[in-house]
Design an enzyme around this catalytic site. Structure first.
Site: not given
Length: 428
Positions: A222, A18, A14, A16, A128, A40
């Site tokens: 996440q 930044k 979403e 996060k 992953t 990430g």
């Protein structure tokens, strides 16, 4: 002044990184409290891009950064990430980074098991393959190797033997060779001094910071819809991603997390398998994917894209106790003539205002849309609410109404300063 907990209110990605980086300017301590290096975070500071997976976002600014006990830690990845960011001019010292001494480790055998299971399964979860799930399994099974164990070689050997007695049968069942206890012990002893340099009782550090009146920022990884309890199970991660985990995963206690800020993308994306009622496989979906650059930071996997789902975000607001949201990527909607917002799900002859728990109902859910007029003007780079056009403002206000939470921050580009502050999370 309140502490602030930042959580994703959708399926992750979403923005996060930044928002946490932006809030870090005003925080004293930044804490990761769950997950591993499977999520990430991208930070763009003065045109320079930093890609983090395990390190808290505060490290870029030299803020005290804590990896809490709720995180599962791949020690080799951690050292590699420290080295990588050092090459970008950011030095990570034990004065900056604190690693909880009671955090559990991700080992090579966890990656082996994760990848082998996914390859053998007819129902893909979308993991992953980095060993996060198996590491959490060993944690709750009380056989995990923890950071503090690296300081006690004599006690570590029998712990490895116990761990391998469990994994042996699993590996043989999947056609994997037995793991070598001596080799694993030697690998851990080789990195032990480097890892232990950062190890401390993180709960104690945070307790002292809190008592000293420091501002603490809790950084979730996440998204809430990937929560092992509240997400679209079984297509979820292996940890609790909701705001309540900030207390347990840091050792701060239930009053520690403070103001809960939910990060919400102006549309919806998802990586990997699982239900996605609002997914678009048309020109609008292509627009969102292309303009939004929707590719996973760590995995490089393309993200599935769709319209904004107010049903899911309203549910996230409830289960997280969200006080306000940061709405990101509004600028990606620029140029779309008509926008749609999901306001309910049609399942057979029923219309629901929430996402049911059952897999069959989740897969069968069809979105009930409300249409809203789009805009042609650019919102990219806007730094004041008054700089937005009338239709963009209407969209933001309608989102607030439908999810039952106010917009506290509005992001209009990946750049740190292209952020509109509407309500101050640190003011509580």
């Amino acid at each position: 002044m309140a502490n602030v907990t930042v959580v994703g209110a959708q399926w992750g990605d979403e923005g996060k990184g930044k928002i946490v980086d932006w809030l870090s300017n005003r925080a004293d301590v930044v804490v990761r409290f769950q997950g591993g290096h499977n999520a990430g975070h991208t930070l763009v500071v003065d045109g320079k891009v930093y890609k983090l997976a395990l390190l808290p976002s505060g490290v870029v600014q030299g803020k005290t950064s804590v990896i809490g006990n709720g995180v599962v830690v791949d020690p080799w990845h951690l050292l590699g990430e420290i080295a990588k960011i050092a090459d970008q001019g950011v030095a990570i010292t034990p004065d900056v980074l604190i690693l909880a001494d009671n955090a559990c480790l991700i080992l090579p055998l966890h990656r082996d098991l994760d990848q082998a299971r996914e390859a053998a399964s007819s129902q893909k979860i979308g993991t992953t393959g980095r060993g996060i799930g198996p590491a959490y399994e060993d944690k709750v099974g009380r056989r995990a190797i923890r950071v503090a164990d690296l300081a006690d070689p004599d006690a570590l050997k029998p712990k490895i033997e116990r761990l391998l007695s469990h994994h042996g049968a699993l590996r043989r069942g999947l056609g994997l060779p037995d793991a070598d206890a001596t080799e694993l012990f030697d690998q851990l002893m080789e990195i032990a001094p480097k890892i232990l340099a950062y190890a401390q009782p993180a709960w104690r550090v945070l307790d002292q910071a809190h008592k000293a009146g420091k501002r603490i920022l809790f950084e979730g990884a996440q998204g809430s819809l990937l929560d092992v309890d509240h997400g679209t199970y079984p297509f979820v991660t292996s940890s609790n991603t909701v705001a309540g985990q900030a207390a347990a995963g840091s050792g701060m206690g239930p009053k520690g997390p403070g103001y809960v800020l939910g990060i919400v993308k102006a549309y919806t994306t998802r990586v990997g398998e699982g239900p996605f009622a609002c997914e678009l496989n048309d020109e609008v979906g292509t627009h969102l994917s292309t303009v939004g650059r929707e590719v996973g930071v760590n995995t490089g996997r393309p993200r599935r894209c769709g319209w904004f789902d107010a049903v899911l975000v309203r549910q996230s607001v409830a289960i997280n106790g969200i006080d306000g949201i940061a709405l990101t990527k509004l600028d990606v909607l620029d140029g779309l003539k008509t926008l749609k917002i999901c306001v309910g799900y049609k399942i057979g002859d029923r219309v629901l205002d929430y996402l049911p728990a059952g897999m069959r109902d989740q897969a069968a859910a069809e979105p009930v849309y409300e249409e809203i007029e789009g805009w042609s003007e650019s919102t990219a780079g806007a730094r004041s609410f008054k700089d937005l056009n009338a239709n963009a403002i209407k969209y933001v206000r309608r989102v607030e109404e439908l999810i039952g939470a106010p917009v506290a921050l509005l992001s209009t580009s990946p750049e740190r300063d292209d952020t509109i502050l509407m309500r101050d999370p640190f003011a509580g």
